[in-house]
Design a protein around this motif. Structure first.
Motif, short mmCIF file in Angstrom:
data_model
loop_
_atom_site.label_atom_id
_atom_site.label_comp_id
_atom_site.label_asym_id
_atom_site.label_seq_id
_atom_site.Cartn_x
_atom_site.Cartn_y
_atom_site.Cartn_z
N ASP A 90 0.82 -1.21 0.00
CA ASP A 90 0.00 0.00 0.00
C ASP A 90 0.85 1.27 0.00
OD1 ASP A 90 -2.18 -1.59 0.02
OD2 ASP A 90 -2.82 -1.13 2.06
N GLU A 91 2.05 1.18 0.59
CA GLU A 91 2.89 2.37 0.70
C GLU A 91 3.66 2.70 -0.58
OE1 GLU A 91 1.67 1.68 4.67
OE2 GLU A 91 2.63 0.26 3.30
N PHE A 92 3.84 1.73 -1.46
CA PHE A 92 4.69 2.03 -2.62
C PHE A 92 4.14 1.58 -3.97
CE2 PHE A 92 6.22 -2.00 -0.90
CZ PHE A 92 6.34 -2.80 -2.02
N LEU A 93 3.03 0.84 -3.99
CA LEU A 93 2.44 0.43 -5.26
C LEU A 93 1.25 1.30 -5.61
CD1 LEU A 93 2.37 -3.48 -5.26
CD2 LEU A 93 3.99 -1.97 -6.39
N PRO A 94 1.09 1.66 -6.88
CA PRO A 94 -0.12 2.38 -7.29
C PRO A 94 -1.35 1.52 -7.00
CG PRO A 94 1.55 2.40 -9.03
CD PRO A 94 2.02 1.43 -8.00
N PRO A 95 -2.50 2.13 -6.74
CA PRO A 95 -3.73 1.35 -6.46
C PRO A 95 -4.04 0.37 -7.58
CG PRO A 95 -4.06 3.68 -6.00
CD PRO A 95 -2.74 3.58 -6.68
N ASN A 96 -4.38 -0.85 -7.19
CA ASN A 96 -4.75 -1.91 -8.14
C ASN A 96 -3.66 -2.18 -9.19
OD1 ASN A 96 -7.37 -2.03 -6.93
ND2 ASN A 96 -7.93 -0.20 -8.11
N HIS A 97 -2.41 -1.97 -8.78
CA HIS A 97 -1.31 -2.18 -9.74
C HIS A 97 -1.26 -3.63 -10.19
CE1 HIS A 97 2.43 -1.26 -11.78
NE2 HIS A 97 2.96 -2.33 -11.23
N PHE A 98 -1.26 -4.54 -9.22
CA PHE A 98 -1.48 -5.95 -9.54
C PHE A 98 -1.89 -6.65 -8.26
CE2 PHE A 98 2.30 -7.33 -7.47
CZ PHE A 98 3.35 -6.52 -7.87
N SER A 99 -2.59 -7.76 -8.42
CA SER A 99 -3.02 -8.53 -7.26
C SER A 99 -2.12 -9.74 -7.12
CB SER A 99 -4.49 -8.97 -7.42
OG SER A 99 -4.62 -9.73 -8.60
N GLU A 100 -2.07 -10.26 -5.89
CA GLU A 100 -1.23 -11.42 -5.64
C GLU A 100 -1.76 -12.64 -6.41
OE1 GLU A 100 1.70 -11.55 -3.95
OE2 GLU A 100 1.41 -9.40 -4.06
#
Length: 450
Positions: free
Chosen positions: A113-123
């Motif tokens: 959450d601190e460094f990835l853009p929202p919805n960048h990719f899911s696990e």
């Protein structure tokens, strides 16, 4: 500066975090003290020091030694840790040991959450019948996509915190001085460079000669820190040429040191009779045999140290290239791995124990096989650090900071339950918890371990 943990959120495959509100301490900046120049960095905990951006996943046993070593040798005074979403253990207990104003180490823990853009990719999730190669490859690609994004945000954060020189390595890599062998010092100071010429089969460039002479001014790990050295050499190569310096790695094999060599490297601990700190448990003490310097085939690509305060703004907004060359075309690579004689620092890359890699389960198992025959060259440059660390902090405090080093099972702490993750992860964690494995789970582990 005070130790800070912002938050470790529940996300992706992570089950409920072990963090609680008691573990979150306000970041209250303190005015930097002006110590006398003669005071060693080891005894100046509240000075600026250096920073680091570090990615971890179930590596508590390595983290204990890594933090203590770099706190002492750099000195590390600001650390941003990214905990990967598939982590089943929390580093919080180990990080919280440094929660003391007199130590002056500020630590920030991030998740996606601190460094990835929202919805960048899911696990990514895997079916029970997923192929082990498919699982390993997908996780590797996902990790490689995440790491540069973390570095970008980490660098921005450090600029906002007025930090400067920042280390970009992994938790199994330790910065060391590339000290000149005693028999070559006079040769370099005289400007003949006969040993280097013989190895390279050519003359050194003017820059390489300047850098080689700078190596004769390097301290050792007990009488000077890297920050002091950089301050001293700030008007010389490579520190005055670029804000991003590339240095070589040196791979250490898995051959244990003889007890006599361990004793000679840690005379204080070896004669004190203490049972709280066992030098043989530390990778930097246990392993002293390494690959040939400059052998890119065994040592692989180098790493970077970056003065984030000098980075151009356009680079700060750019996603870094790779962990081995963070800003391709900007990071200074003019001092090649071939001419290692001209490099002031090196990253000792420790393959570590079989137990460590079996706990981690990943591609590091293959590295163990590669490291089996590395025993021709040896290096004791970093090994005095542990005795010196204990001398500075006292045996009681040092024992607290180094507790459970470096046993992967003791250092792991509570291991979170698995809810629907990939079958290889299930097998690894059930084994770590001492559970009886099904035949299918055992077969997954056999596939990974060959």
């Amino acid at each position: 500066l005070f130790f800070t943990v912002f938050k470790l959120l529940q996300e992706g495959e992570i089950v409920q975090s072990l963090l609680s509100t008691e573990n979150i301490i306000s970041n209250v900046p303190t005015k930097k003290k002006q110590d006398a120049p003669v005071t060693p960095w080891h005894h100046r905990p509240n000075q600026e020091g250096m920073a680091a951006c570090l990615v971890v996943k179930d590596e508590n046993h390595r983290l204990i030694e890594w933090i203590a070593y770099h706190y002492h040798v750099l000195p590390l005074r600001y650390l941003v840790v990214a905990v990967l979403p598939r982590s089943r253990t929390s580093p919080l207990e180990i990080l919280s040991r440094w929660n003391s104003p007199e130590l002056g180490l500020q630590i920030v823990v991030w998740t996606n959450d601190e460094f990835l853009p929202p919805n960048h990719f899911s696990e990514k999730k895997f079916k029970d019948n997923a192929n082990v190669k498919e699982v390993s490859r997908a996780l590797l690609l996902q990790h490689r996509a995440r790491q540069p994004l973390f570095y970008r945000e980490c660098f921005k954060h450090l600029v906002a915190q007025n930090r400067s020189w920042t280390l970009v390595t992994d938790v199994d890599e330790y910065i060391s001085y590339n000290n000149v062998p005693p028999e070559e010092i006079q040769d370099i100071q005289a400007g003949t460079y006969s040993h280097a010429k013989a190895r390279l089969k050519r003359d050194l460039t003017p820059a390489e000669k300047e850098m080689s002479k700078a190596r004769t001014r390097l301290p050792d790990v007990t009488n000077g820190t890297l920050m002091e050295y950089i301050e001293q050499e700030q008007h010389h190569l490579p520190w005055n040429k670029s804000a991003c310096v590339t240095f070589m790695r040196l791979r250490f094999g898995n051959k244990d040191s003889l007890p006599s060599k361990v004793s000679s490297a840690t005379p204080h601990l070896s004669t004190s009779g203490s049972s709280k700190i066992d030098p043989m448990q530390f990778d930097t003490i246990r392993y002293r045999y390494h690959a040939k310097r400059g052998d890119i085939g065994l040592n692989k690509l180098g790493k970077n140290i970056i003065d984030v305060s000098r980075l151009p703004e356009d680079l700060l907004n750019k996603v870094p290239s790779t962990p081995h060359n963070v800003y391709r075309g900007y990071c200074d690579e003019s001092f090649s791995s071939e001419a290692w004689e001209s490099q002031p620092i090196v990253a000792n890359h420790y393959i570590s124990s079989f137990e460590s890699h079996y706990f981690l389960y990943d591609s590091g198992v293959d590295k163990r096989a590669e490291a089996t025959d590395i025993e021709e060259y040896n290096d004791d440059i970093v090994r005095p650090w542990l005795d010196d660390f204990v001398d500075v902090h006292g045996e009681e405090k040092a024992s607290e900071l180094l507790k459970d080093c470096c046993d992967p099972f003791e250092a792991a702490g509570p291991i979170k339950d698995v809810n629907g993750s990939d079958p290889l992860e299930n097998a690894r964690l059930r084994e770590a918890k001492g559970k009886n494995l099904t035949e299918e789970e055992a077969s997954w582990l056999r596939l990974v371990r060959g």
